[in-house]
Design a protein around this motif. Structure first.
Motif, PDB file in Angstrom:
ATOM      1  N   HIS A  47       0.810  -1.224   0.000  1.00  0.00           N
ATOM      2  CA  HIS A  47       0.000   0.000   0.000  1.00  0.00           C
ATOM      3  C   HIS A  47       0.844   1.276   0.000  1.00  0.00           C
ATOM      4  CE1 HIS A  47      -3.950  -1.829   0.420  1.00  0.00           C
ATOM      5  NE2 HIS A  47      -3.408  -2.699   1.258  1.00  0.00           N
ATOM      6  N   ILE A  48       2.169   1.139   0.076  1.00  0.00           N
ATOM      7  CA  ILE A  48       3.021   2.334   0.163  1.00  0.00           C
ATOM      8  C   ILE A  48       2.797   3.304  -1.004  1.00  0.00           C
ATOM      9  CG2 ILE A  48       5.426   3.139   0.050  1.00  0.00           C
ATOM     10  CD1 ILE A  48       6.136   0.880   2.000  1.00  0.00           C
ATOM     11  N   PRO A  49       2.777   2.855  -2.256  1.00  0.00           N
ATOM     12  CA  PRO A  49       2.594   3.834  -3.349  1.00  0.00           C
ATOM     13  C   PRO A  49       1.294   4.628  -3.242  1.00  0.00           C
ATOM     14  CG  PRO A  49       3.399   1.761  -4.238  1.00  0.00           C
ATOM     15  CD  PRO A  49       3.045   1.508  -2.794  1.00  0.00           C
ATOM     16  N   GLU A  50       0.181   3.965  -2.935  1.00  0.00           N
ATOM     17  CA  GLU A  50      -1.094   4.684  -2.871  1.00  0.00           C
ATOM     18  C   GLU A  50      -1.162   5.599  -1.647  1.00  0.00           C
ATOM     19  OE1 GLU A  50      -4.629   1.990  -1.450  1.00  0.00           O
ATOM     20  OE2 GLU A  50      -3.093   0.680  -2.295  1.00  0.00           O
ATOM     21  N   VAL A  51      -0.554   5.200  -0.526  1.00  0.00           N
ATOM     22  CA  VAL A  51      -0.534   6.059   0.656  1.00  0.00           C
ATOM     23  C   VAL A  51       0.347   7.278   0.381  1.00  0.00           C
ATOM     24  CG1 VAL A  51       0.160   6.226   3.088  1.00  0.00           C
ATOM     25  CG2 VAL A  51      -1.079   4.205   2.273  1.00  0.00           C
ATOM     26  N   ALA A  52       1.497   7.066  -0.243  1.00  0.00           N
ATOM     27  CA  ALA A  52       2.383   8.187  -0.586  1.00  0.00           C
ATOM     28  C   ALA A  52       1.667   9.167  -1.513  1.00  0.00           C
ATOM     29  CB  ALA A  52       3.672   7.676  -1.231  1.00  0.00           C
ATOM     30  N   ASP A  53       0.935   8.659  -2.507  1.00  0.00           N
ATOM     31  CA  ASP A  53       0.174   9.528  -3.418  1.00  0.00           C
ATOM     32  C   ASP A  53      -0.890  10.311  -2.662  1.00  0.00           C
ATOM     33  OD1 ASP A  53       1.621   8.841  -5.674  1.00  0.00           O
ATOM     34  OD2 ASP A  53       0.158   7.364  -6.381  1.00  0.00           O
ATOM     35  N   ALA A  54      -1.576   9.657  -1.729  1.00  0.00           N
ATOM     36  CA  ALA A  54      -2.611  10.345  -0.943  1.00  0.00           C
ATOM     37  C   ALA A  54      -1.996  11.452  -0.100  1.00  0.00           C
ATOM     38  CB  ALA A  54      -3.356   9.343  -0.060  1.00  0.00           C
ATOM     39  N   ILE A  55      -0.855  11.184   0.508  1.00  0.00           N
ATOM     40  CA  ILE A  55      -0.173  12.192   1.333  1.00  0.00           C
ATOM     41  C   ILE A  55       0.209  13.396   0.484  1.00  0.00           C
ATOM     42  CG2 ILE A  55       1.966  12.663   2.607  1.00  0.00           C
ATOM     43  CD1 ILE A  55       1.682   9.734   3.677  1.00  0.00           C
ATOM     44  N   ASN A  56       0.662  13.149  -0.742  1.00  0.00           N
ATOM     45  CA  ASN A  56       1.037  14.252  -1.638  1.00  0.00           C
ATOM     46  C   ASN A  56      -0.131  15.192  -1.909  1.00  0.00           C
ATOM     47  OD1 ASN A  56       3.653  13.334  -1.883  1.00  0.00           O
ATOM     48  ND2 ASN A  56       3.258  12.198  -3.755  1.00  0.00           N
ATOM     49  N   TYR A 102      -2.322  16.269   0.336  1.00  0.00           N
ATOM     50  CA  TYR A 102      -2.685  17.099   1.488  1.00  0.00           C
ATOM     51  C   TYR A 102      -1.937  18.424   1.448  1.00  0.00           C
ATOM     52  CZ  TYR A 102      -5.099  13.209   3.671  1.00  0.00           C
ATOM     53  OH  TYR A 102      -5.983  12.191   3.937  1.00  0.00           O
ATOM     54  N   PRO A 103      -2.660  19.526   1.673  1.00  0.00           N
ATOM     55  CA  PRO A 103      -1.960  20.812   1.756  1.00  0.00           C
ATOM     56  C   PRO A 103      -1.038  20.783   2.977  1.00  0.00           C
ATOM     57  CG  PRO A 103      -4.251  21.046   2.445  1.00  0.00           C
ATOM     58  CD  PRO A 103      -4.086  19.636   1.940  1.00  0.00           C
ATOM     59  N   GLY A 104       0.173  21.207   2.780  1.00  0.00           N
ATOM     60  CA  GLY A 104       1.119  21.242   3.888  1.00  0.00           C
ATOM     61  C   GLY A 104       2.028  20.034   3.969  1.00  0.00           C
ATOM     62  N   ALA A 105       1.733  18.975   3.226  1.00  0.00           N
ATOM     63  CA  ALA A 105       2.646  17.828   3.189  1.00  0.00           C
ATOM     64  C   ALA A 105       3.760  18.199   2.214  1.00  0.00           C
ATOM     65  CB  ALA A 105       1.926  16.563   2.754  1.00  0.00           C
ATOM     66  N   THR A 106       4.938  18.495   2.748  1.00  0.00           N
ATOM     67  CA  THR A 106       6.002  19.012   1.887  1.00  0.00           C
ATOM     68  C   THR A 106       6.682  17.914   1.090  1.00  0.00           C
ATOM     69  OG1 THR A 106       7.648  18.915   3.662  1.00  0.00           O
ATOM     70  CG2 THR A 106       6.415  20.986   3.394  1.00  0.00           C
ATOM     71  N   HIS A 107       6.842  16.761   1.664  1.00  0.00           N
ATOM     72  CA  HIS A 107       7.416  15.627   0.940  1.00  0.00           C
ATOM     73  C   HIS A 107       7.235  14.373   1.781  1.00  0.00           C
ATOM     74  CE1 HIS A 107      10.744  16.953   3.518  1.00  0.00           C
ATOM     75  NE2 HIS A 107      11.222  15.732   3.430  1.00  0.00           N
ATOM     76  N   ASN A 108       7.355  13.221   1.131  1.00  0.00           N
ATOM     77  CA  ASN A 108       7.342  11.959   1.863  1.00  0.00           C
ATOM     78  C   ASN A 108       8.390  11.050   1.258  1.00  0.00           C
ATOM     79  OD1 ASN A 108       6.048  10.017  -0.121  1.00  0.00           O
ATOM     80  ND2 ASN A 108       4.410  11.527   0.013  1.00  0.00           N
ATOM     81  N   TYR A 109       8.801  10.082   2.041  1.00  0.00           N
ATOM     82  CA  TYR A 109       9.838   9.176   1.553  1.00  0.00           C
ATOM     83  C   TYR A 109       9.719   7.835   2.248  1.00  0.00           C
ATOM     84  CZ  TYR A 109      11.931  11.421   5.657  1.00  0.00           C
ATOM     85  OH  TYR A 109      12.135  11.946   6.905  1.00  0.00           O
ATOM     86  N   GLU A 110      10.058   6.802   1.502  1.00  0.00           N
ATOM     87  CA  GLU A 110      10.051   5.443   2.015  1.00  0.00           C
ATOM     88  C   GLU A 110      11.363   5.180   2.739  1.00  0.00           C
ATOM     89  OE1 GLU A 110       9.372   0.887   0.362  1.00  0.00           O
ATOM     90  OE2 GLU A 110       9.270   2.576  -1.028  1.00  0.00           O
ATOM     91  N   ARG A 111      11.266   4.452   3.860  1.00  0.00           N
ATOM     92  CA  ARG A 111      12.455   4.096   4.637  1.00  0.00           C
ATOM     93  C   ARG A 111      12.403   2.620   4.985  1.00  0.00           C
ATOM     94  NH1 ARG A 111      14.086   8.477   9.106  1.00  0.00           N
ATOM     95  NH2 ARG A 111      15.720   6.934   9.257  1.00  0.00           N
ATOM     96  N   GLU A 112      13.549   2.079   5.272  1.00  0.00           N
ATOM     97  CA  GLU A 112      13.610   0.701   5.770  1.00  0.00           C
ATOM     98  C   GLU A 112      13.249   0.721   7.244  1.00  0.00           C
ATOM     99  OE1 GLU A 112      17.303  -1.232   4.973  1.00  0.00           O
ATOM    100  OE2 GLU A 112      17.262  -0.722   2.849  1.00  0.00           O
ATOM    101  N   GLY A 113      12.741  -0.390   7.732  1.00  0.00           N
ATOM    102  CA  GLY A 113      12.432  -0.501   9.148  1.00  0.00           C
ATOM    103  C   GLY A 113      10.938  -0.614   9.390  1.00  0.00           C
ATOM    104  N   ARG A 114      10.588  -0.678  10.664  1.00  0.00           N
ATOM    105  CA  ARG A 114       9.196  -0.860  11.067  1.00  0.00           C
ATOM    106  C   ARG A 114       8.310   0.274  10.551  1.00  0.00           C
ATOM    107  NH1 ARG A 114       6.976  -1.445  17.217  1.00  0.00           N
ATOM    108  NH2 ARG A 114       4.933  -2.181  16.614  1.00  0.00           N
ATOM    109  N   TYR A 115       8.761   1.504  10.717  1.00  0.00           N
ATOM    110  CA  TYR A 115       8.046   2.664  10.190  1.00  0.00           C
ATOM    111  C   TYR A 115       8.660   2.989   8.834  1.00  0.00           C
ATOM    112  CZ  TYR A 115       5.684   2.867  14.594  1.00  0.00           C
ATOM    113  OH  TYR A 115       4.900   2.545  15.665  1.00  0.00           O
ATOM    114  N   ASN A 116       7.919   2.664   7.785  1.00  0.00           N
ATOM    115  CA  ASN A 116       8.507   2.610   6.451  1.00  0.00           C
ATOM    116  C   ASN A 116       8.093   3.732   5.498  1.00  0.00           C
ATOM    117  OD1 ASN A 116       5.905   1.660   6.318  1.00  0.00           O
ATOM    118  ND2 ASN A 116       6.409  -0.268   5.318  1.00  0.00           N
ATOM    119  N   LEU A 117       7.244   4.666   5.958  1.00  0.00           N
ATOM    120  CA  LEU A 117       6.881   5.816   5.136  1.00  0.00           C
ATOM    121  C   LEU A 117       6.801   7.037   6.056  1.00  0.00           C
ATOM    122  CD1 LEU A 117       6.135   6.719   2.237  1.00  0.00           C
ATOM    123  CD2 LEU A 117       3.735   6.398   2.876  1.00  0.00           C
ATOM    124  N   TRP A 118       7.583   8.052   5.735  1.00  0.00           N
ATOM    125  CA  TRP A 118       7.669   9.244   6.575  1.00  0.00           C
ATOM    126  C   TRP A 118       7.277  10.460   5.736  1.00  0.00           C
ATOM    127  CZ3 TRP A 118      10.852   9.399  11.384  1.00  0.00           C
ATOM    128  CH2 TRP A 118      11.205   8.121  11.818  1.00  0.00           C
TER     129      TRP A 118
END
Length: 151
Positions: A79-88, A90-106
């Motif tokens: 679901h990461i691609p669709e969640v990242a697109d949804a975050i993009n 939102y007004p005020g969401a400056t950027h998002n990025y995928e990371r390794e680990g338990r919390y994988n989208l910031w």
């Protein structure tokens, strides 16, 4: 595409010396001893080739009345691609990025008030595949300015 000496000089200027005026690329062209059309063409090509991702200014969001936060999400990998697109969206969401680990989208979020911040985070919490959300408020701001000097 091989970077030319002109490209490197242009990229150096774009990293920290983009003029704030009605025609910034014309002003850069003057500094580079060329025409505005040449600068615009090279910028488009450098972007197309992946050397440039974004051109913009930085503002002191606190002085403008905005408050920022860093949000860490645990998202089901499919679901990461669709969640990242949804975050993009939102007004005020400056950027998002995928990371390794338990919390994988910031993502970072700038809002004019806490109510809007809470509302957006609550909406993100309900997106498909989002398993957990951490709102990591900053207590002290550190700003690091990274510039790559190309020779």
């Amino acid at each position: 595409m091989e970077l030319t000496a002109f490209d490197k000089e242009l990229l150096n200027l774009l990293q920290g010396h983009l003029p704030v005026c009605s025609r910034p690329f014309a002003r850069l062209a003057e500094e580079l001893g060329t025409e505005e059309s040449v600068v615009l063409q090279r910028v488009q090509e450098l972007k197309r080739e992946g050397y440039l991702r974004r051109i913009g200014t930085f503002f002191d969001s606190n002085k403008l009345g905005y408050h920022g936060t860093l949000v860490a999400l645990r998202v089901e990998p499919e679901h990461i691609p669709e969640v990242a697109d949804a975050i993009n969206g939102y007004p005020g969401a400056t950027h998002n990025y995928e990371r390794e680990g338990r919390y994988n989208l910031w993502f970072t979020l700038l809002t004019p008030n806490e109510q809007q911040e809470k509302s957006i985070i609550a909406q993100v919490r309900t997106l498909p595949g989002v398993e957990d959300v951490l709102n990591l408020k900053a207590h002290k701001k550190y700003k690091i300015n990274v510039q790559f000097k190309l020779q």
